[in-house]
Structures are given as structure tokens and as C-alpha cells.
Design an enzyme around this catalytic site. Structure first.
Site, PDB file in Angstrom:
ATOM      1  N   LYS A 205       0.833  -1.200   0.000  1.00  0.00           N
ATOM      2  CA  LYS A 205       0.000   0.000   0.000  1.00  0.00           C
ATOM      3  C   LYS A 205       0.876   1.263   0.000  1.00  0.00           C
ATOM      4  CE  LYS A 205      -4.035  -2.148   0.241  1.00  0.00           C
ATOM      5  NZ  LYS A 205      -3.868  -3.604   0.100  1.00  0.00           N
TER       6      LYS A 205
HETATM    7  C1  LIG Z   1      -5.155  -4.494   0.709  1.00  0.00           C
HETATM    8  C2  LIG Z   1      -6.612  -4.588   0.606  1.00  0.00           C
HETATM    9  C3  LIG Z   1      -7.389  -5.128   1.641  1.00  0.00           C
HETATM   10  C4  LIG Z   1      -6.835  -5.819   2.847  1.00  0.00           C
HETATM   11  O1  LIG Z   1      -5.857  -5.197   3.531  1.00  0.00           O
HETATM   12  P1  LIG Z   1      -4.773  -6.082   4.352  1.00  0.00           P
HETATM   13  O2  LIG Z   1      -4.110  -5.055   5.182  1.00  0.00           O
HETATM   14  O3  LIG Z   1      -3.868  -6.687   3.327  1.00  0.00           O
HETATM   15  O4  LIG Z   1      -5.508  -7.096   5.130  1.00  0.00           O
HETATM   16  C5  LIG Z   1      -8.766  -5.106   1.514  1.00  0.00           C
HETATM   17  N1  LIG Z   1      -9.355  -4.610   0.425  1.00  0.00           N
HETATM   18  C6  LIG Z   1      -8.651  -4.107  -0.606  1.00  0.00           C
HETATM   19  C7  LIG Z   1      -9.393  -3.544  -1.769  1.00  0.00           C
HETATM   20  C8  LIG Z   1      -7.258  -4.101  -0.557  1.00  0.00           C
HETATM   21  O5  LIG Z   1      -6.564  -3.637  -1.597  1.00  0.00           O
END
Ligand SMILES: *Cc1c(COP(=O)(O)O)cnc(C)c1O
Length: 390
Positions: A205
Site C-alpha cells: 500500500k
Molecule cells: C489491501 C486490501 C485489503 C486488505 O488489507 P490487508 O491489510 O492486506 O488485510 C482489503 N481490500 C482491498 C481492496 C485491498 O486492496
């Protein structure tokens, strides 16, 4: 010619990460409480302009808690997008509720016209509840995903939600920093418009804590409930009395130390990603058959992921591009497989899924890390200009 590996999206840890993590270790505060956890929560709330924030282990656990905090139960149904990462949908199933899958529009986020149509045509509104005519179950909430840092049509979604008494959970895991520049929600950040929003600090992210997440809301009740169930639902600290089933979902002080250092750099990362996006977009517009999908004009996006649209007129299709760029050590990927096509959701209800399939077949995400160099980007563009069938 560059021959080094160019990853899709990796962490950028050149700020005060090491100092803050070292402080946490020196203070011997490394677990699920400590000053960095409180400070990181306060700073995220301040940055996005929400009443409060509750940290959690990752975006997935945050979405689980968000649904629970909105009162979703095993007897309910929840409207979700099919074009998303599966973690936006799995928490619905953790609770035992059922998802109903919606299509996307050209922004890759949920299609509000189809959402409205579904509520009007396929449901009844009885005693303040939206009832799915097919199952006779109550639809309690909508999970909205701000795909790749774009913003879903929150004006349209909130209108539908208000009309049909639905809770709105914003999966803003990819969109911290995105906000409206005009309209009813001018100045409002992704994640702060619905009942509850969730950010992710996974390694891919825009900012990362290794793994981590944050729940935000302007509703004190939702914030309190979220804090309660992320910390084992304990109502007496000394005697260990618990009033419901809770979870061990709280972030650690080590993660929060990283997060605080990352948050300090977020605006800088967004600026870099914007410049790289605009550079890619301009250069790629000269290549026949390729384009970079835009973000909405009404928002300041965080420019998290870049979506290359591969038209039929280009020499290579989606899979051939991915293979070709991999042979040049450039990491790319297609959009996620549609969630309604995945094995655990084979029997789930869907509503007119069309555009999601089109974009799935034509979009490739290209390297977008905030530490990409100009040479990296030029090399990606140069490769795209001379496609080869591998
Ligand atoms: C990354 C992501 C998640 C989950 O986040 P994590 O921290 O990896 O559990 C949920 N929804 C979307 C659309 C994502 O890109």
C-alpha cells in the site's frame, strides 16, 4: 539498457522509521499497547479529519470489525463489488452473512446506477428494511471499495444508503489521502463519508506498517465498539470480564512506530506518485492501443496504482504483456479475478456483471512504487513501445 528488477509496488522506508522503531524497542514497548499506537491513531484521525481512529492488525481485520460495528449479523446480506481484492468480501462470510455482487463503472468502483436499479427492482423496502425479494433476507450494508486510490461515487451511494437505510462501509484500504475537491463532500477524505472506513498498511500500500490497518468513523458508538472488539471485548481490566466475543486485532507499538514515520511522508509520496503517473500517462498516450486509466476530476487521488488499459489494437493482449514485461524483469499484474467467480462464492447472487469482466480482461497494473526512478519508468515505457511476443 536497464536490467535490474522493477517491482510493482514496494515499501519506501527512508524517513524516520528506524528512529521510531528503535525508540519503541529501547522503551521496551513492543506489543499491543504503547504510546506510538495512541499517537498513530490520533494522527491518522487528524490527517483524514475523522472523529477518531482505531488501529488493527490489517485491513482485513479492520473490515471484519467495521461490519460487526455496523451491526451486520449472520442473518443479513451485504452488497459488495465483484471487482476488488477478496479481503473486501471475506469478512462478510466470517460473520456468516451473505454477499450480493455488483458491477463496476468506468472508474472501476461500484456502479451506482445498477446499485439503484437493484434496490428498486430486485428488493422491497418494508418497515425501514431493504428486503432482497429473492431470499427474503434483510440487506444491511454496502461495502464500497475505492479501487486503486480512485473514489467511488459517494454522493450517489450515500443517497441510496439513506433511502434504503443501509450502512456504508468504505474499504479505503487503497485510498488513504484521496479526497473530494468539489461537490457535496468537498474536502472529505475517502473513508470518512460512510458510517465507517478502513485503511490498510500492508507492504504494497502507499504507506506501510509491514501489516496493519485503521478503522475510522465520525460515530462515537462505532469507534467505541471497534476498540472494544479489537481488544477482546474486555469490560473489566482486573477481573477479566468480557461481554461479547472479541478479537485480538490491535496493532502493536512496533507497527505503529513504523506507521507514524510513514504518515509523515504520505503527502510527499502522493506528490511523487502524481508526477510519475502524469509522466507515464503522457508518454503512453503516444503508443497506439495503450492508455492509462484516469482518476475522477472531482477528487485529489492518492495515485496508488496505475492501470494500463490494453486495447485490442495493441500487438499484445493482457497476458502477453505481463509475460513480455516479466521477461524484461518488470513486475506487473492483472486486476484481481472477479470475486463472484471465485470458488467460495460460486453460489452467491450477482447483479448484471458486465464492465468488471471487460476491465479484468484489459487492465494491467504497472510499477508504481514511490521510489521508482525516472530511468525505471523510461525503461517500462521503452519496452511498451517495442512489444514482442514472448
Ligand atoms: C489491501 C486490501 C485489503 C486488505 O488489507 P490487508 O491489510 O492486506 O488485510 C482489503 N481490500 C482491498 C481492496 C485491498 O486492496
Amino acid at each position: 539498457m536497464s536490467n535490474k528488477f522493477i517491482p510493482l509496488s514496494v515499501p519506501n522506508l527512508k524517513g524516520r522509521e528506524l528512529d521510531y522503531v528503535a525508540n519503541a524497542i529501547k522503551a521496551e514497548w513492543v506489543s499491543t499497547s504503547g504510546p506510538y499506537v495512541d499517537e498513530f491513531e490520533a494522527r491518522v484521525a487528524e490527517y483524514v479529519g475523522s472523529k477518531g481512529a482505531v488501529s488493527c492488525q490489517n485491513g482485513t481485520s479492520g473490515l471484519h470489525v467495521a461490519l460487526l460495528s455496523c451491526g451486520v449479523t449472520k442473518d443479513d446480506e451485504v452488497i459488495v463489488p465483484t471487482l476488488t481484492f477478496i479481503a473486501a468480501v471475506n469478512p462478510v462470510k466470517y460473520i456468516g452473512a451473505e454477499p450480493i455482487f455488483m458491477d463496476c463503472d468506468d472508474s472501476l468502483t461500484i456502479d451506482v446506477d445498477k446499485l439503484k436499479e437493484f434496490c428498486e427492482v430486485e428488493c422491497k423496502f418494508l418497515d425501514g428494511k431493504l428486503i432482497n425479494s429473492k431470499t427474503n433476507k434483510c440487506i444491511k450494508a454496502i461495502v464500497v471499495v475505492h479501487v486503486f486510490g480512485n473514489m467511488a461515487d459517494m454522493e450517489g451511494i450515500m443517497e441510496v444508503a439513506q433511502r434504503y437505510n443501509l450502512k456504508v462501509i468504505e474499504d479505503a484500504t487503497e485510498a488513504i489521502g484521496t479526497y473530494y475537491l468539489s461537490g457535496k463532500y468537498n474536502g472529505k477524505y475517502a473513508g470518512t463519508i460512510g458510517d465507517v472506513g478502513v485503511y490498510s498498511f500492508n507492504g504494497n500500500k502507499i504507506i506501510t506498517t509491514g501489516g496493519g490497518g485503521m478503522i475510522v468513523s465520525n460515530d462515537e458508538k462505532i469507534l467505541n465498539k471497534s476498540k472494544h472488539i479489537t481488544t477482546q471485548a474486555k469490560i473489566d481490566e482486573l477481573y477479566y470480564i468480557h461481554d461479547e466475543i472479541g478479537y485480538n486485532y490491535r496493532m502493536t507499538n512496533l507497527q505503529a512506530a513504523l506507521g507514524l514515520a510513514q504518515l509523515e511522508q504520505l503527502e510527499n509520496f502522493i506528490q511523487i506518485k502524481k508526477e510519475n503517473y502524469e509522466y507515464y500517462r503522457e508518454k503512453i498516450s503516444d503508443i497506439n492501443g495503450l492508455s492509462i486509466l484516469g482518476f475522477k476530476n472531482s477528487i485529489r487521488p492518492n495515485y496508488w496504482f496505475y492501470a494500463l488499459f490494453v486495447d485490442k489494437s495493441y500487438l499484445l493482449n493482457r497476458d502477453q504483456i505481463i509475460k513480455y514485461l516479466a521477461s524484461e524483469k518488470i513486475q506487473t499484474r492483472p486486476i484481481w479475478g472477479l470475486i463472484s467467480d471465485q470458488k467460495p462464492y460460486a453460489g452467491s447472487q450477482t447483479y448484471k456483471i458486465e464492465k468488471a469482466r471487460l476491465y479484468l480482461e484489459h487492465v494491467v497494473n504497472i510499477p508504481c512504487s514511490s521510489n521508482l526512478t525516472k530511468e525505471d519508468i523510461d525503461f517500462v515505457i521503452e519496452c511498451l513501445k517495442r512489444p514482442e511476443v514472448i
